[in-house]
Design a protein around this motif. Structure first.
Motif, PDB file in Angstrom:
ATOM      1  N   GLY A 174      49.191  41.347  67.468  1.00  0.00           N
ATOM      2  CA  GLY A 174      48.933  39.952  67.775  1.00  0.00           C
ATOM      3  C   GLY A 174      48.717  39.147  66.509  1.00  0.00           C
ATOM      4  O   GLY A 174      48.786  39.641  65.394  1.00  0.00           O
ATOM      5  N   GLU A 175      48.426  37.866  66.695  1.00  0.00           N
ATOM      6  CA  GLU A 175      48.296  36.962  65.556  1.00  0.00           C
ATOM      7  C   GLU A 175      47.032  37.182  64.730  1.00  0.00           C
ATOM      8  O   GLU A 175      46.877  36.604  63.682  1.00  0.00           O
ATOM      9  N   HIS A 176      46.116  38.011  65.191  1.00  0.00           N
ATOM     10  CA  HIS A 176      44.888  38.278  64.448  1.00  0.00           C
ATOM     11  C   HIS A 176      44.859  39.683  63.847  1.00  0.00           C
ATOM     12  O   HIS A 176      43.813  40.176  63.453  1.00  0.00           O
ATOM     13  N   ASP A 177      46.036  40.333  63.753  1.00  0.00           N
ATOM     14  CA  ASP A 177      46.084  41.734  63.346  1.00  0.00           C
ATOM     15  C   ASP A 177      46.159  41.950  61.832  1.00  0.00           C
ATOM     16  O   ASP A 177      46.208  43.080  61.365  1.00  0.00           O
ATOM     17  N   GLY A 178      46.167  40.868  61.074  1.00  0.00           N
ATOM     18  CA  GLY A 178      46.191  40.993  59.622  1.00  0.00           C
ATOM     19  C   GLY A 178      47.571  41.204  59.028  1.00  0.00           C
ATOM     20  O   GLY A 178      47.700  41.358  57.817  1.00  0.00           O
ATOM     21  N   LYS A 179      48.610  41.196  59.851  1.00  0.00           N
ATOM     22  CA  LYS A 179      49.964  41.379  59.334  1.00  0.00           C
ATOM     23  C   LYS A 179      50.337  40.195  58.444  1.00  0.00           C
ATOM     24  O   LYS A 179      50.122  39.041  58.802  1.00  0.00           O
ATOM     25  N   ILE A 180      50.887  40.493  57.285  1.00  0.00           N
ATOM     26  CA  ILE A 180      51.290  39.467  56.329  1.00  0.00           C
ATOM     27  C   ILE A 180      52.777  39.190  56.486  1.00  0.00           C
ATOM     28  O   ILE A 180      53.598  40.106  56.439  1.00  0.00           O
ATOM     29  N   LEU A 181      53.111  37.931  56.666  1.00  0.00           N
ATOM     30  CA  LEU A 181      54.497  37.487  56.778  1.00  0.00           C
ATOM     31  C   LEU A 181      54.786  36.499  55.652  1.00  0.00           C
ATOM     32  O   LEU A 181      53.954  35.657  55.351  1.00  0.00           O
ATOM     33  N   ARG A 182      55.973  36.581  55.062  1.00  0.00           N
ATOM     34  CA  ARG A 182      56.376  35.643  54.024  1.00  0.00           C
ATOM     35  C   ARG A 182      57.282  34.588  54.642  1.00  0.00           C
ATOM     36  O   ARG A 182      58.315  34.903  55.209  1.00  0.00           O
ATOM     37  N   ALA A 183      56.877  33.329  54.506  1.00  0.00           N
ATOM     38  CA  ALA A 183      57.682  32.234  55.046  1.00  0.00           C
ATOM     39  C   ALA A 183      58.677  31.705  54.012  1.00  0.00           C
ATOM     40  O   ALA A 183      59.753  31.257  54.376  1.00  0.00           O
ATOM     41  N   PHE A 184      58.293  31.754  52.729  1.00  0.00           N
ATOM     42  CA  PHE A 184      59.140  31.229  51.668  1.00  0.00           C
ATOM     43  C   PHE A 184      59.158  32.197  50.501  1.00  0.00           C
ATOM     44  O   PHE A 184      58.136  32.798  50.170  1.00  0.00           O
ATOM     45  N   ASP A 185      60.288  32.298  49.842  1.00  0.00           N
ATOM     46  CA  ASP A 185      60.375  33.020  48.584  1.00  0.00           C
ATOM     47  C   ASP A 185      59.520  32.269  47.566  1.00  0.00           C
ATOM     48  O   ASP A 185      59.417  31.040  47.624  1.00  0.00           O
ATOM     49  N   GLU A 186      58.926  32.992  46.637  1.00  0.00           N
ATOM     50  CA  GLU A 186      58.057  32.366  45.649  1.00  0.00           C
ATOM     51  C   GLU A 186      58.764  31.334  44.780  1.00  0.00           C
ATOM     52  O   GLU A 186      58.126  30.490  44.161  1.00  0.00           O
ATOM     53  N   LYS A 187      60.079  31.391  44.704  1.00  0.00           N
ATOM     54  CA  LYS A 187      60.831  30.420  43.913  1.00  0.00           C
ATOM     55  C   LYS A 187      60.965  29.083  44.629  1.00  0.00           C
ATOM     56  O   LYS A 187      61.397  28.093  44.049  1.00  0.00           O
ATOM     57  N   MET A 188      60.599  29.049  45.910  1.00  0.00           N
ATOM     58  CA  MET A 188      60.723  27.841  46.734  1.00  0.00           C
ATOM     59  C   MET A 188      59.340  27.226  46.939  1.00  0.00           C
ATOM     60  O   MET A 188      58.331  27.839  46.639  1.00  0.00           O
ATOM     61  N   TRP A 189      59.318  26.016  47.489  1.00  0.00           N
ATOM     62  CA  TRP A 189      58.048  25.381  47.817  1.00  0.00           C
ATOM     63  C   TRP A 189      58.238  24.531  49.065  1.00  0.00           C
ATOM     64  O   TRP A 189      59.363  24.243  49.477  1.00  0.00           O
ATOM     65  N   SER A 190      57.133  24.166  49.678  1.00  0.00           N
ATOM     66  CA  SER A 190      57.185  23.333  50.881  1.00  0.00           C
ATOM     67  C   SER A 190      56.036  22.335  50.846  1.00  0.00           C
ATOM     68  O   SER A 190      55.097  22.458  50.073  1.00  0.00           O
ATOM     69  N   HIS A 191      56.115  21.354  51.709  1.00  0.00           N
ATOM     70  CA  HIS A 191      55.034  20.363  51.854  1.00  0.00           C
ATOM     71  C   HIS A 191      53.968  20.937  52.771  1.00  0.00           C
ATOM     72  O   HIS A 191      53.862  20.567  53.929  1.00  0.00           O
ATOM     73  N   HIS A 192      53.165  21.850  52.269  1.00  0.00           N
ATOM     74  CA  HIS A 192      52.167  22.514  53.097  1.00  0.00           C
ATOM     75  C   HIS A 192      50.807  21.841  53.078  1.00  0.00           C
ATOM     76  O   HIS A 192      50.021  22.045  53.989  1.00  0.00           O
ATOM     77  N   LEU A 193      50.496  21.057  52.064  1.00  0.00           N
ATOM     78  CA  LEU A 193      49.178  20.439  51.975  1.00  0.00           C
ATOM     79  C   LEU A 193      49.062  19.163  52.802  1.00  0.00           C
ATOM     80  O   LEU A 193      48.043  18.926  53.430  1.00  0.00           O
ATOM     81  N   GLY A 194      50.093  18.338  52.753  1.00  0.00           N
ATOM     82  CA  GLY A 194      50.098  17.112  53.550  1.00  0.00           C
ATOM     83  C   GLY A 194      49.016  16.123  53.179  1.00  0.00           C
ATOM     84  O   GLY A 194      48.476  15.445  54.047  1.00  0.00           O
ATOM     85  N   THR A 195      48.699  16.026  51.887  1.00  0.00           N
ATOM     86  CA  THR A 195      47.680  15.069  51.484  1.00  0.00           C
ATOM     87  C   THR A 195      48.294  13.675  51.372  1.00  0.00           C
ATOM     88  O   THR A 195      49.510  13.512  51.374  1.00  0.00           O
ATOM     89  N   LYS A 196      47.441  12.684  51.248  1.00  0.00           N
ATOM     90  CA  LYS A 196      47.882  11.318  50.979  1.00  0.00           C
ATOM     91  C   LYS A 196      47.668  10.980  49.497  1.00  0.00           C
ATOM     92  O   LYS A 196      47.714   9.826  49.098  1.00  0.00           O
ATOM     93  N   LEU A 197      47.439  12.020  48.702  1.00  0.00           N
ATOM     94  CA  LEU A 197      47.209  11.845  47.274  1.00  0.00           C
ATOM     95  C   LEU A 197      48.509  11.498  46.565  1.00  0.00           C
ATOM     96  O   LEU A 197      49.590  11.935  46.975  1.00  0.00           O
ATOM     97  N   VAL A 198      48.417  10.742  45.479  1.00  0.00           N
ATOM     98  CA  VAL A 198      49.619  10.374  44.732  1.00  0.00           C
ATOM     99  C   VAL A 198      50.292  11.592  44.119  1.00  0.00           C
ATOM    100  O   VAL A 198      51.499  11.569  43.872  1.00  0.00           O
ATOM    101  N   ASN A 199      49.553  12.667  43.896  1.00  0.00           N
ATOM    102  CA  ASN A 199      50.115  13.885  43.313  1.00  0.00           C
ATOM    103  C   ASN A 199      50.412  14.948  44.378  1.00  0.00           C
ATOM    104  O   ASN A 199      50.489  16.137  44.060  1.00  0.00           O
ATOM    105  N   ASN A 200      50.601  14.545  45.620  1.00  0.00           N
ATOM    106  CA  ASN A 200      50.842  15.490  46.716  1.00  0.00           C
ATOM    107  C   ASN A 200      52.022  16.419  46.426  1.00  0.00           C
ATOM    108  O   ASN A 200      51.915  17.628  46.611  1.00  0.00           O
ATOM    109  N   VAL A 201      53.149  15.880  45.964  1.00  0.00           N
ATOM    110  CA  VAL A 201      54.322  16.716  45.690  1.00  0.00           C
ATOM    111  C   VAL A 201      54.002  17.721  44.587  1.00  0.00           C
ATOM    112  O   VAL A 201      54.312  18.906  44.714  1.00  0.00           O
ATOM    113  N   GLN A 202      53.350  17.266  43.528  1.00  0.00           N
ATOM    114  CA  GLN A 202      52.967  18.168  42.432  1.00  0.00           C
ATOM    115  C   GLN A 202      52.076  19.292  42.963  1.00  0.00           C
ATOM    116  O   GLN A 202      52.300  20.466  42.646  1.00  0.00           O
TER     117      GLN A 202
END
Length: 152
Positions: free
Chosen positions: A1-29
């Motif tokens: 189940g979702e609480h079993d501690g299994k680690i899944l990789r969503a993105f290769d480390e060479k990639m990035w995504s908008h995971h923080l979703g801040t309204k800060l001017v440096n959000n992309v950085q």
């Protein structure tokens, strides 16, 4: 189940995504220079008619919650992280530390779960989502989680 501690990789480390979703001017950085770790957890829990209810209306078992002495972000009851999740996170953090030279050692207290200007400006280190967004509850200040983080 979702609480079993299994680690899944969503993105290769060479990639990035908008995971923080801040309204800060440096959000992309901030998104580009950070590694996001998502842990399945409902966060704040309400006690309704003797039942623990998560934000989507589902019931959480009594042995899967913890209660804080003082409210954090308006709640005192939170879903607890499972032992398997905490152990997997520890192993992942050690791997990321060793692979990328990330400094992850610090003394964790409830204060580490508030807005952190070091996180906001993008200084290297180990942070939680709640460090750059006051509307987020992840990670919550679970004593079990803090105990593990303090072993790093």
């Amino acid at each position: 189940g979702e609480h079993d501690g299994k680690i899944l990789r969503a993105f290769d480390e060479k990639m990035w995504s908008h995971h923080l979703g801040t309204k800060l001017v440096n959000n992309v950085q901030l998104n580009k220079q950070s590694i996001a770790i998502e842990i399945c957890n409902y966060g704040p829990i309400k006690l309704v008619n003797g039942k623990y209810i998560n934000y989507v209306g589902g019931e959480v078992k009594a042995d899967a919650v913890y209660t804080l002495a003082q409210p954090w972000r308006g709640y005192t009851i939170y879903e607890e992280y499972t032992d398997k999740q905490i152990e997997s996170l520890k192993l992942l953090l050690i791997y990321l530390r060793d692979t990328y030279g990330i400094h992850i050692t610090k003394k964790w207290t409830a204060a580490n779960f508030e807005i952190d200007q070091n996180a906001v400006i993008g200084l290297p280190g180990l942070y939680v989502h709640a460090n750059c967004r006051s509307d987020k509850f992840d990670l919550s200040p679970s004593p079990k989680m803090m105990a593990m983080l303090n072993t790093l």
